[in-house]
Write an enzyme that holds these catalytic residues in place. Structure first.
Site, PDB file in Angstrom:
ATOM      1  N   GLU A  42     -19.537  46.078 116.464  1.00 35.11           N
ATOM      2  CA  GLU A  42     -19.400  46.922 115.345  1.00 35.11           C
ATOM      3  C   GLU A  42     -18.443  46.144 114.149  1.00 35.11           C
ATOM      4  OE1 GLU A  42     -17.728  51.781 114.777  1.00 35.11           O
ATOM      5  OE2 GLU A  42     -17.307  50.653 116.661  1.00 35.11           O
ATOM      6  N   LYS A 129     -23.711  54.749 110.658  1.00 35.30           N
ATOM      7  CA  LYS A 129     -23.088  55.736 111.905  1.00 35.30           C
ATOM      8  C   LYS A 129     -23.267  57.083 111.253  1.00 35.30           C
ATOM      9  CE  LYS A 129     -19.224  55.402 114.968  1.00 35.30           C
ATOM     10  NZ  LYS A 129     -17.971  54.600 115.183  1.00 35.30           N
ATOM     11  N   CYS A 163     -21.370  52.561 118.614  1.00 37.81           N
ATOM     12  CA  CYS A 163     -19.995  53.242 119.301  1.00 37.81           C
ATOM     13  C   CYS A 163     -20.224  54.622 119.917  1.00 37.81           C
ATOM     14  CB  CYS A 163     -19.009  53.007 118.566  1.00 37.81           C
ATOM     15  SG  CYS A 163     -17.032  52.854 119.235  1.00 37.81           S
TER      16      CYS A 163
END
Length: 307
Positions: A42, A129, A163
């Protein structure tokens, strides 16, 4: 059988050119190791500013914090920029598929994005995200359902969930329904508990899971960069924990902590096929008469122009 790689390395925060050069070098190294797919952590390009508040508490912003955000903004990349072009060229040159975490700049907003890059087709996906975690929401915008992208490869279908999106059950179910066979999880979570999450997803989705986290130390940042919270690891801000797991929950590589490395594993899709004898979360083990998921995959534009 196919060979895949997970890259565990430090970013070069705020320096997109240097971070891209490091990524290109690691792409070449992974390809030389025989990998047909390499997954990066990430925010590998742009950086993950762990421990930084950007001078913001409820009701107050500081000028120093705004200047720190300006530096972060300038270190982000656009999908049309030279950094993404160089990644596409490296993918084509070394004949390797890539999943790369970047900080994407779109207009005046930053997004935590995972690029999906094919050696033949170039940039085929950019997953933003959906749900930045905690203080990430101060500096990152929210993605929408139009970027739940996948990439078809000779190894199988690749998708990326970033994540703590992996703690969103409906997000996982959507990716299973998209037929993801190589489930890539770029992350900044280096805690031991992350390993249990990755194993659960491998078993739940009956999918290969490839998780990449940075090994990041304080000296990767400029000397004047403020880290305002004492880190549990001291000068080690992220200790890695990258891992590759198969659909039966068997760990194929890792986890590795406290060093930069590239993990490799052999992928056999027949393992996935055999695992579906007794479980398919979007097929014979689902109950659509009781539970249904509807996914809005339309772009969520704040302004639309048209007649």
């Amino acid at each position: 059988m196919s060979r895949v790689a997970v890259v565990q390395a430090a970013s070069v925060p705020f320096d997109a050119d240097a971070a891209t050069s490091k990524a290109v070098s690691l792409v070449a190294k992974a390809a030389a190791g025989g990998a047909e797919l390499a997954v990066f952590p990430e925010a590998f390009i742009g950086g993950y500013p762990k421990g930084t508040s950007f001078g913001a508490v409820i009701g107050v912003r500081t000028e120093a914090g705004r200047e720190e955000y300006r530096r972060y903004f300038d270190g982000a990349v656009t999908l049309e920029g030279d950094e993404v072009r160089r990644l596409v060229e490296a993918s084509a040159e070394h004949r390797i598929h890539l999943v790369v975490g970047i900080i994407e700049r779109l207009g005046n907003t930053l997004y935590c994005t995972a690029l999906l890059i094919s050696p033949d087709e170039g940039l085929v996906g950019n997953h933003r995200k959906l749900m930045p975690t905690g203080s990430e929401r101060l500096v990152w915008g929210f993605g929408d359902g139009s970027t739940l992208d996948t990439m078809d490869t000779p190894m199988g279908r690749v998708g990326s969930v970033i994540c703590w999106e992996n703690y969103m059950p409906l997000m996982r179910q959507a990716m299973y329904a998209k037929g993801v066979e190589l489930y890539c999880a770029p992350t900044a979570d280096d805690r031991p508990t992350w390993q249990a999450t990755m194993t659960h997803i491998a078993l739940e989705g009956r999918t290969f899971v490839l998780s990449a986290c940075q090994y990041l130390t304080r000296d990767a940042f400029p000397e004047d960069h403020p880290i305002e919270q004492e880190m549990p690891g001291g000068d080690v801000l992220m200790r890695g924990g990258s891992v590759i797991i198969d659909p039966t929950g068997t760990v194929l590589a890792g986890p590795v902590f406290d060093e930069e490395t590239i993990l490799y594993a052999e992928i056999d899709l027949d393992v996935k096929k055999r695992s579906h004898l007794d479980f398919d979360p979007v097929g014979h083990y689902s109950r659509p008469d009781v539970f249904q998921l509807k996914v809005n995959d339309a772009p969520a534009d704040s302004v639309s122009f048209g007649g």
